[in-house]
Design an enzyme around this catalytic site. Structure first.
Site, PDB file in Angstrom:
ATOM      1  N   SER A  86      50.550  46.563 -51.334  1.00  0.00           N
ATOM      2  CA  SER A  86      51.340  47.626 -50.719  1.00  0.00           C
ATOM      3  C   SER A  86      52.416  48.050 -51.710  1.00  0.00           C
ATOM      4  O   SER A  86      52.766  47.313 -52.624  1.00  0.00           O
ATOM      5  CB  SER A  86      51.979  47.137 -49.421  1.00  0.00           C
TER       6      SER A  86
ATOM      7  N   LEU B 295      56.710  42.494 -48.962  1.00  0.00           N
ATOM      8  CA  LEU B 295      55.799  43.623 -48.988  1.00  0.00           C
ATOM      9  C   LEU B 295      54.569  43.114 -49.722  1.00  0.00           C
ATOM     10  O   LEU B 295      54.677  42.586 -50.831  1.00  0.00           O
ATOM     11  CB  LEU B 295      56.446  44.804 -49.725  1.00  0.00           C
ATOM     12  N   ASP B 296      53.411  43.214 -49.091  1.00  0.00           N
ATOM     13  CA  ASP B 296      52.186  42.664 -49.669  1.00  0.00           C
ATOM     14  C   ASP B 296      51.955  43.147 -51.088  1.00  0.00           C
ATOM     15  O   ASP B 296      52.371  44.247 -51.453  1.00  0.00           O
ATOM     16  CB  ASP B 296      50.974  43.062 -48.824  1.00  0.00           C
ATOM     17  N   ARG B 297      51.237  42.361 -51.843  1.00  0.00           N
ATOM     18  CA  ARG B 297      50.921  42.683 -53.236  1.00  0.00           C
ATOM     19  C   ARG B 297      50.216  44.035 -53.345  1.00  0.00           C
ATOM     20  O   ARG B 297      50.454  44.808 -54.268  1.00  0.00           O
ATOM     21  CB  ARG B 297      50.034  41.577 -53.815  1.00  0.00           C
TER      22      ARG B 297
END
Length: 179
Positions: A45, A41-43
């Site tokens: 997000s 999960l992107d930083r």
């Protein structure tokens, strides 16, 4: 018996346990040896990140061939029109190829925790919330999909993966399930 952690990843936290640049990582929140993220999960997000100590379970969660639906609540700039929503439903062509069709609908603003830092607010540009479900997970895919149809993502929260969700789990907290 396999361990499965349901972690509500806060904004700004990396989906890994170490970082050479000293940024916040999973190690700031989870002190259990032998568990690893099943996917990323992107930083920038937030929301559900699953971690497990079982390699086969990790693959079943992360690999698109198992077709687990990932559900996101997405705040976008402007109010999407039906054409843009239908493009997302049909699949969007990105630089790395076409996406699989998504399930998408406009939703009321969900009851979420405040984000730190807050999403930038511009009075002359309205925002809307979408519930978007996909069965794949390319790098920054949801953000790239909404941008491709003209509605950049402002906030992205993953609320579920398959049968697992973040209901009742505060940001930075986790719950363990034995599978």
């Amino acid at each position: 018996m396999s361990r499965l952690l349901l972690f509500n990843k806060p904004y700004g936290v990396l989906s890994q346990f170490t970082d050479a640049e000293g940024r916040e990582t999973l190690a700031n929140y989870i002190d259990l040896p032998g568990v690893y993220p099943a996917g990323r999960l992107d930083r920038d997000s937030e929301g559900l990140l699953l971690l497990t100590d079982d390699g086969k379970l990790q693959q079943k969660i992360a690999d698109p061939k198992y077709k687990k639906w990932k559900t996101y609540w997405v705040q976008v700039e402007k109010q999407p029109d039906e054409t843009a929503l239908q493009q997302l439903r049909d699949g969007v062509t990105l630089k790395d190829g076409p996406t699989r069709p998504a399930q998408v609908k406009v939703i009321d603003e969900p009851a979420l925790w405040p984000r730190t830092p807050p999403v930038r607010f511009r009075q002359n540009i309205p925002t809307a919330w979408l519930e978007l479900k996909i069965r794949e997970g390319r790098n920054r895919q949801v953000r790239r999909m909404t941008a491709a149809v003209g509605y950049p993502t402002l906030r992205l929260v993953r609320v579920s993966i398959g049968e697992w969700g973040i209901q009742g789990i505060a940001p930075g907290e986790w719950q363990e399930q034995h599978i």
